[in-house]
Design an enzyme around this catalytic site. Sequence first.
Site, short mmCIF file in Angstrom:
data_model
loop_
_atom_site.label_atom_id
_atom_site.label_comp_id
_atom_site.label_asym_id
_atom_site.label_seq_id
_atom_site.Cartn_x
_atom_site.Cartn_y
_atom_site.Cartn_z
N ILE A 36 91.67 34.31 -23.12
CA ILE A 36 91.27 35.61 -23.66
C ILE A 36 91.19 35.50 -25.17
CG2 ILE A 36 91.82 38.07 -23.70
CD1 ILE A 36 93.55 37.58 -21.20
N GLU A 37 89.97 35.48 -25.70
CA GLU A 37 89.77 35.26 -27.13
C GLU A 37 88.69 36.19 -27.68
OE1 GLU A 37 89.81 31.23 -28.63
OE2 GLU A 37 89.91 30.45 -26.57
N ASN A 38 88.65 36.27 -29.01
CA ASN A 38 87.59 36.90 -29.78
C ASN A 38 87.59 38.43 -29.59
OD1 ASN A 38 85.36 36.97 -31.56
ND2 ASN A 38 84.59 35.06 -30.73
#
Length: 561
Positions: A381-383
């Site tokens: 889970i990024e950005n």
Amino acid sequence: MRNSLGRSRRRLLALLASAALALGGAITLPGTAHAADILTNPGFESGDLSPWTCTGNLGSVVSSPAHSGAKALRGAVTPSDNAQCGQTVTVQPDTTYTLSGWVRGSHVYLGVNGGASTWTTSPSEYSRLGLSFTTGASQTSATIYVHGWYAQGTYYADDISLDGPGGGGGSDTRAPTAPSGLTSTGKTSSSVSLKWNAATDDVGVTAYDLYSGDNRLLSVSGTSATVEGLPPNTSHTFTVRARDAAGNTSPASNAVSVTTDAGGGGGTGFKQAAPYLYEGWGDPPSPATVMSATGVKWFTMAFVLDSGGCTPAWDGSRALTGGVDQAAIDQVHSAGGDIVPSFGGWQGSKLGANCSSASALAGAIQKVIDAYGLKAVDMDIENTDEFENEAVQAKILTALKTVKANNPGLKTIVTFGTSTTGPTYYGNRLIEQAQSLGANVDVFTIMPFDFGGGSDMYGNTVKATEGLKNKLKSTFGWDDATAYAHIGISGMNGLSDQQETTTPAIWTQIRDWANSHHIARLAFWAVNRDRPCAGGGVVSNCSGISQNNWQFSSITAGFTG
């Protein structure tokens, strides 16, 4: 993990307007309510929700941001649940009441069931909402509520007031009957699930309070609950009591005793050394060659993205079966190993952001589980589209909860960035939402690189992991051993994008620390880069430093937890 695939992301949330509903007209002229707040715990200063109840167990009491006093209500809205929190009170018929409250968030509503409601958008500061309503000619109770809006993020509420006389002078003194049939429906090393039969009451049961001895653990509106954060291999005795709108509490149900599973040091019993392997980038090596040379048995396969319409595909373009990715996976299986797919990453068209609901996302994840008979899944889970979007965080966690329930024994992992001292704001929110949603995540993996680690990558990795441990302890009520056993570390071998340097010696230190603290998972980005190229810079197929071929994989294979 970071990747270099640039694709546009899309997410458009539909917003719905609210129409005020008028209560049925009274036959006689309504009376005037005397100004007295008849709500219980209107400012949540008691430190718990009671007697408020929230759908999906998505409400909690927090210290900040409060409008006044020291506490406020937080509603963790998801794409499928607006986190409605309500309280039922006794009222007098044919009487006008005034409802008001202070709220903060995107599209927050205040109202009375079957009657008027009002809403506002105030994401950065508290705003006051207010309305009046008149009870019906024979009405003796009313349910006041506050809620957010689907996929619009967390809301906060405080100082909710209902001015008017209590019903019949507060004449309801009859307690509900005791709930019956309390039984355990499941357990892990840190949780127990329970269910019971509904109680009855002359004006209606509004909540059930779950106890261990004299300690109230939680309150729910339904007839089931899961108690989390319990120590492993310990016996716990539970009872449940019913509560009505007047605050009358029933006798206790039958007691049930449950011993949590042993669970290997208070965790999930899951230990995994799984460096990243990426078939779409960086001259991907033969996994069988790496396994033979290093002893590593697991790989984290990157990245499952959305090929359109919430359809999973490798890099969003390669089919799950019949291509290079399945060929690599078949090699791993033939050599006695296994894989965990990584959904998401830094870039690309992501399922978490694009799937319209948690159930749709769970269906997409299930397709990948079915394709490979998976034992574990990792959500990277990024950005801003996923990590920095609390509604998408909640969607992902709810989907993980669903697939975990539908696939007994499946382990779930979330992977996210960190600061040198522990989780950032959004990392903390991810952990808090995992707790409030009951997602039962097995491993919280941080990525201690591109995080300002500088010249002390070992020391800063340890500090970041200790910060994560402390957050898990405070959120779930775990002890040190249990928190460590839910932690993963995923580093970057050689040079990072910020020119941080992790040498084989430093990675060995990190691995040894991970073993001595019995964490759950060790990974690095990536096997594609696990080759020497001193002075080569940050590239896809080597580490940018002096090392032996597959040296980081060999070190990682020594992780036992």
